[in-house]
Write an enzyme that holds these catalytic residues in place. Structure first.
Site, PDB file in Angstrom:
ATOM      1  N   HIS A 138      -1.366  -3.227 -14.068  1.00  0.00           N
ATOM      2  CA  HIS A 138      -0.852  -3.512 -12.724  1.00  0.00           C
ATOM      3  C   HIS A 138      -2.013  -3.628 -11.740  1.00  0.00           C
ATOM      4  O   HIS A 138      -3.131  -3.218 -12.013  1.00  0.00           O
ATOM      5  CB  HIS A 138       0.105  -2.404 -12.264  1.00  0.00           C
ATOM      6  N   LYS A 158      -1.436   0.102  -7.116  1.00  0.00           N
ATOM      7  CA  LYS A 158      -0.323   0.883  -7.674  1.00  0.00           C
ATOM      8  C   LYS A 158      -0.653   2.377  -7.665  1.00  0.00           C
ATOM      9  O   LYS A 158      -1.747   2.788  -8.029  1.00  0.00           O
ATOM     10  CB  LYS A 158       0.007   0.404  -9.102  1.00  0.00           C
TER      11      LYS A 158
HETATM   12  P1  NAD Z   1       4.063  -0.490  -1.260  1.00  0.00           P
HETATM   13  O1  NAD Z   1       3.119   0.666  -1.171  1.00  0.00           O
HETATM   14  O2  NAD Z   1       3.558  -1.868  -0.967  1.00  0.00           O
HETATM   15  O3  NAD Z   1       5.329  -0.246  -0.299  1.00  0.00           O
HETATM   16  C1  NAD Z   1       5.993   0.967  -0.186  1.00  0.00           C
HETATM   17  C2  NAD Z   1       6.595   1.012   1.216  1.00  0.00           C
HETATM   18  O4  NAD Z   1       7.431   2.172   1.291  1.00  0.00           O
HETATM   19  C3  NAD Z   1       5.530   1.133   2.320  1.00  0.00           C
HETATM   20  O5  NAD Z   1       5.795   0.230   3.373  1.00  0.00           O
HETATM   21  C4  NAD Z   1       5.687   2.585   2.787  1.00  0.00           C
HETATM   22  O6  NAD Z   1       5.372   2.775   4.159  1.00  0.00           O
HETATM   23  C5  NAD Z   1       7.174   2.803   2.525  1.00  0.00           C
HETATM   24  N1  NAD Z   1       7.553   4.213   2.473  1.00  0.00           N
HETATM   25  C6  NAD Z   1       6.824   5.278   2.033  1.00  0.00           C
HETATM   26  N2  NAD Z   1       7.526   6.413   2.202  1.00  0.00           N
HETATM   27  C7  NAD Z   1       8.710   6.057   2.766  1.00  0.00           C
HETATM   28  C8  NAD Z   1       9.840   6.778   3.198  1.00  0.00           C
HETATM   29  N3  NAD Z   1       9.869   8.126   3.110  1.00  0.00           N
HETATM   30  N4  NAD Z   1      10.899   6.111   3.695  1.00  0.00           N
HETATM   31  C9  NAD Z   1      10.874   4.757   3.805  1.00  0.00           C
HETATM   32  N5  NAD Z   1       9.805   3.999   3.451  1.00  0.00           N
HETATM   33  C10 NAD Z   1       8.733   4.650   2.921  1.00  0.00           C
HETATM   34  O7  NAD Z   1       4.676  -0.418  -2.725  1.00  0.00           O
HETATM   35  P2  NAD Z   1       5.429  -1.583  -3.528  1.00  0.00           P
HETATM   36  O8  NAD Z   1       4.452  -2.300  -4.380  1.00  0.00           O
HETATM   37  O9  NAD Z   1       6.313  -2.339  -2.613  1.00  0.00           O
HETATM   38  O10 NAD Z   1       6.308  -0.683  -4.530  1.00  0.00           O
HETATM   39  C11 NAD Z   1       7.249   0.255  -4.035  1.00  0.00           C
HETATM   40  C12 NAD Z   1       7.880   0.995  -5.222  1.00  0.00           C
HETATM   41  O11 NAD Z   1       8.645   0.091  -6.012  1.00  0.00           O
HETATM   42  C13 NAD Z   1       6.867   1.642  -6.182  1.00  0.00           C
HETATM   43  O12 NAD Z   1       7.393   2.868  -6.648  1.00  0.00           O
HETATM   44  C14 NAD Z   1       6.760   0.621  -7.300  1.00  0.00           C
HETATM   45  O13 NAD Z   1       6.322   1.175  -8.511  1.00  0.00           O
HETATM   46  C15 NAD Z   1       8.212   0.189  -7.372  1.00  0.00           C
HETATM   47  N6  NAD Z   1       8.458  -1.121  -8.014  1.00  0.00           N
HETATM   48  C16 NAD Z   1       9.563  -1.202  -8.793  1.00  0.00           C
HETATM   49  C17 NAD Z   1       9.914  -2.411  -9.371  1.00  0.00           C
HETATM   50  C18 NAD Z   1      11.190  -2.493 -10.176  1.00  0.00           C
HETATM   51  O14 NAD Z   1      11.546  -3.594 -10.668  1.00  0.00           O
HETATM   52  N7  NAD Z   1      11.940  -1.379 -10.299  1.00  0.00           N
HETATM   53  C19 NAD Z   1       9.122  -3.552  -9.179  1.00  0.00           C
HETATM   54  C20 NAD Z   1       7.984  -3.446  -8.377  1.00  0.00           C
HETATM   55  C21 NAD Z   1       7.670  -2.216  -7.791  1.00  0.00           C
END
Ligand code: NAD
Length: 243
Positions: A132, A136
């Site tokens: 990744h 991440k």
């Molecule tokens: P990122 O760091 O770009 O975004 C995360 C966002 O969540 C940020 O804007 C942050 O400020 C916000 N955040 C943090 N704490 C929070 C809270 N308490 N309440 C509301 N918002 C909050 O990360 P990303 O790349 O967008 O990934 C987010 C999550 O999704 C990760 O856990 C990642 O592993 C997961 N993900 C899952 C899939 C899937 O298909 N299930 C796919 C991609 C990413």
């Protein structure tokens, strides 16, 4: 009528991808929430929450959704086993799709991995490799964790069989171990390989995501599905009819 969606983690990479996909799919985004915002208030004007935020945010999200009786699509990864166990009890009180990966291809990879593990006996060493982007926060990925669950289940092994990376004088590989390797770098959206290696042949099942739009579209497909379901915890296999 299409459900109105609340995006939790809206300023993140996935939150923005969900907003873009919703526009393409003509789904209304009724609210957006990020770190520090009041989710309970935002929930009232929406039919379903799509969450890609932080594992630390999941309890607050689920408590608010249970209080408001709203379904949740949970994409956030990085929960410990204990954390997930107690959160599942909460999630079961509402309709909730909880998936470590919302892509159709990866969900097929799960099914193929189960089949290959069942057919290939202990002569085949299994190693899971994921890569990744450099940003991440957790490792191994939620998708790799799910692949490992499937492999351990089919091989009747416990979590102690997992070998996270190897270093130093490790000795020969034993047939009862499953290797796990997390690579990080650049802007890789998500690569997963399950390798079955025997003496004389090797089978590799590989999925490569090149655009996080696939997860966003899958999560919105789950959102449209989950609003019609009774309370319970589902995964993408249910949404896609793969179970
Ligand atoms: P990122 O760091 O770009 O975004 C995360 C966002 O969540 C940020 O804007 C942050 O400020 C916000 N955040 C943090 N704490 C929070 C809270 N308490 N309440 C509301 N918002 C909050 O990360 P990303 O790349 O967008 O990934 C987010 C999550 O999704 C990760 O856990 C990642 O592993 C997961 N993900 C899952 C899939 C899937 O298909 N299930 C796919 C991609 C990413």
């Amino acid at each position: 009528m299409l459900p109105t969606v609340l995006i939790n983690g809206s300023r993140g990479r996935m939150g923005q991808a969900v907003a873009a996909a919703a526009k393409d799919m003509k789904i209304t985004v009724g609210g957006v929430v990020d770190l520090g915002d009041d989710i309970a208030a935002a929930l009232r004007s929406c039919d379903v929450v799509v969450d890609f935020s932080s594992h630390a945010a999941t309890r607050t999200l689920l408590e608010a959704a249970v209080a408001e009786g709203k379904p949740v699509v949970l994409g956030t990864t990085g929960h410990s086993t204990d954390e997930k166990k107690s959160l599942l009890e909460l999630a079961a009180k509402i309709p909730c799709v909880w998936a470590g990966n919302f892509s159709v291809g990866v969900n097929l990879l799960f099914a193929l991995t189960r089949r290959a593990t069942a057919v290939l006996n202990a002569d085949y060493d299994i190693e899971v490799i994921e890569m990744h982007h450099r940003f991440k926060q957790d490792a191994p990925s939620g998708t790799a964790a799910r692949l490992l669950e499937i492999i351990l289940d089919e091989r009747r092994l416990g979590a102690e069989a997992l070998r996270h990376g190897r270093e130093g004088i490790t000795g020969q590989r034993t047939p009862s171990e499953v290797g796990v390797h997390a690579l990080r770098g650049g802007d890789v959206v998500g690569d997963h390989t399950v390798m079955f290696a025997a003496l004389g042949e090797r089978l590799e099942l590989t999925h490569k995501a090149s655009d996080r739009g696939i997860f966003a579209r899958g999560a919105l497909r789950a959102a449209q599905w989950v609003v019609h379901q009774p309370p319970g915890v589902y995964d993408m296999q249910h949404v896609l009819g793969l179970t």
